[in-house]
Design an enzyme around this catalytic site. Structure first.
Site, PDB file in Angstrom:
ATOM      1  N   PRO A 126      48.587  34.649  44.137  1.00  0.00           N
ATOM      2  CA  PRO A 126      47.355  35.102  43.494  1.00  0.00           C
ATOM      3  C   PRO A 126      46.909  36.453  44.033  1.00  0.00           C
ATOM      4  CG  PRO A 126      46.891  33.285  44.999  1.00  0.00           C
ATOM      5  CD  PRO A 126      48.378  33.434  44.935  1.00  0.00           C
ATOM      6  N   GLU A 127      46.396  37.302  43.161  1.00  0.00           N
ATOM      7  CA  GLU A 127      45.807  38.567  43.584  1.00  0.00           C
ATOM      8  C   GLU A 127      44.280  38.444  43.520  1.00  0.00           C
ATOM      9  OE1 GLU A 127      47.397  42.240  43.222  1.00  0.00           O
ATOM     10  OE2 GLU A 127      49.406  41.653  42.612  1.00  0.00           O
TER      11      GLU A 127
END
Ligand SMILES: [Zn+2]
Length: 285
Positions: free
Chosen positions: A2-3
């Protein structure tokens, strides 16, 4: 992995579904998921059971909950595949539910993590620049979506770096929360090759690049985050769909959306960089 926009989507889900509620009990089902908490799962469970969750906070890709005990923050590492799911207590347990916290609402907050790179850990809070942060996050710079983000200071820090601008974008002590995907997207938008030396870029070019970082992250956040990994879903189990609008990342040999040249992929550390050979010429060395 995830960013920042995905982590923010999770944070908002926690703010809606978990903040304000009391943690009644915590069951650790896989010791690996609490390995960052050096005193172990029993200690983690004993210390947060009975506390009320006061806030869900984020800096960069770091996510944490605070409680009505001012000395304790629960830092959540999502790792490669970590999910924070809020489920009714009678819903069947997910196969990879490694930590289960039962709330006073009867719902459960479940940490589900197939690859077990993530986990939960408790940290004391410290004051940094007027902001209270878990010790584990104290060295992390503000991210581009932080209301107190200071582009002038970040541009000054970037211009002091004799390294590739993409590496500087990924340096969490300069600016946090930018990962490989959004670095490539922002560099494409700003028409800058990631191997250009940060110190040799002009101040306006760097301000423009940071503005593109903010824009691409805001758009991704609006779309619910980018998800390349079916494992990644937000707190309500919905996955993001921003990947449809990516212009560079993951588009090797597909036409540049600006000039039509095929997007190139180059090696970058152990990963890849995507850029347009025409819009983002490689620097001469
Ligand atoms: Zn192009």
């Amino acid at each position: 992995m995830p960013e920042l926009p995905e982590v923010e989507v999770v944070r908002r889900g926690l703010a809606d579904h978990v903040v304000g509620h009391i943690v009644e009990s915590v069951t650790v089902k896989h010791p690996r998921s609490v390995r960052r908490h050096v005193l172990g799962g029993d200690d983690l469970s004993a210390r947060i059971s009975g506390l009320r969750v006061e806030s869900a906070q984020r800096r960069g890709k770091f996510l944490w909950l605070t409680f009505d005990d001012p000395d304790t923050a629960l830092v959540v590492h999502l790792g490669m595949s970590g999910q924070m799911l809020v489920q009714p207590a009678d819903a069947p347990l997910e196969k990879h539910a490694h930590i289960v916290a039962t709330l006073d609402t009867g719902a459960q907050l479940r940490f589900v993590d197939q690859r077990t790179f993530g986990g939960w850990a408790l940290h004391p809070l410290v004051e940094v620049d007027g902001t209270s942060l878990p010790v584990a996050v104290a060295h992390i710079a503000r991210d581009p979506l932080d209301p107190l983000f200071d582009p002038d200071a970040v541009v000054r820090a970037m211009r002091a770096k004799q390294s590739d601008v993409k590496r500087v974008l990924l340096d969490q002590t300069v600016v946090s929360g930018i990962g490989n995907i959004y670095a490539d997207e922002a560099l494409w938008r700003a028409r800058i090759h990631g191997e250009r030396i940060a110190a040799r870029l002009t101040r306006p070019a760097l301000h423009g690049l940071l503005a593109e970082v903010q824009a691409v992250m805001s758009e991704a956040l609006h779309a619910g985050g980018t998800s390349f990994d079916a494992l990644y879903v937000n707190v309500n189990g919905q996955s993001g769909y921003f990947e449809r609008s990516l212009a560079a990342y993951g588009r090797e040999d597909e036409p540049c959306r600006r000039c039509g040249a095929p997007i190139r992929r180059e090696k970058f550390m152990n990963r890849s960089s995507y850029s347009c050979p025409r819009c983002q010429p490689r620097p001469r060395r």
